[in-house]
Design an enzyme around this catalytic site. Sequence first.
Site: not given
Ligand SMILES: NCCCNCCCCCS
Ligand SMILES: [Zn+2]
Length: 343
Positions: A159, A195, A197, A284
């Site tokens: 990120h 991932d 995200h 995740d």
């Molecule tokens: N409602 C969930 C909020 C998540 N906020 C950051 C997530 C970062 C993932 C890194 S792999």
């Molecule tokens: Zn993630």
Amino acid sequence: MLTIYSDDHHLHHGKFELIDGQLTPCFEKPSRADMVLARAQKVNLGGVAAPREFGLEPILRVHDSGFVHFLKGAWAEWQAMGRDYDMLPFTWPNRRLRQTIPDCIDGKFGYYSFDAGVPITAGTWQAVSSSVNVALTGQAELAKGARGVFSLCRPPGHHAAADYMGGYCYFNNAAIAAQACLDQGAARVAILDVDYHHGNGTQDIFYDRADVLFTSIHGDPRFEYPFFLGYADEKGVGVGEGFNFNYPLAAGSDWSVWSLALAAACRQIAAYGPDVLIVSLGVDTFKEDPISQFKLDSPDYLRMGETIGKLGLQTLFVMEGGYAVEEIGINAINVLQGFDSVQ
Ligand SMILES: NCCCNCCCCCS
Ligand SMILES: [Zn+2]
């Protein structure tokens, strides 16, 4: 497969993050990497090696120097104000606000971040520097001819962009490793981000370039973090157009859906003909992950690794997310064992 690992990640352990209106104990915590290391050792994945020190130069090949030096000096500046508790940002330069860097540390922190998921503590600088060294040591092993190497990075990095941190990420370990491959003579590097995200930071870093292909399978940004990047119509810009492929998927997606996106991403990677592949390995996507909404199960990670192995590319796996701590080791190492099972 060799694992590169440093105990320095224990130096970074934020207390809280802001999630859904509440200050919540950080999901990105030391036990994550401990569980992955323990699993690698339990299944005799291969040797475990400490990272070498590469200094700031490779970091500055990807990250803005003002950003790097802010992060390096942040804790001392914070302490000088008499504060001994975690730093968290709380104001960000949104649309039509001045993109001028303030003098005040709270303003600088907001300028160099995009969310409140990046606590800075006394040990953060050492931990993030070592996490980069873990990725670069893995890349060096690949350059020596290894077929696959695992860089057990913590904190994660996908990120983080050239000049902003967020989502538990400070320096973009995978992007720094990719740039090192290019600086050592590679013509093309492919990055596959599995991932849950979207790897907004990695996409942003390489978006206007053709020497790095970025592919990412992730929760649709219409409903999922990071919300503001990761749509399928993001194809790259300028000479980079056609070298960015996003595969956003609906909440509840399981292997039957996810594997189709993986096959599509692998077709793009094969067509690109990279000298090396870097996998941003977040797990995740697991059905029990506390902050995510895909439904992959542990055996699926074996198949994920096999599919990646069948590309026949030298591959560096760089640890990203995964917050179901009990199963993170099984799931991450399953990918690597699946990869190794392909001859
Ligand atoms: N409602 C969930 C909020 C998540 N906020 C950051 C997530 C970062 C993932 C890194 S792999
Ligand atoms: Zn993630």
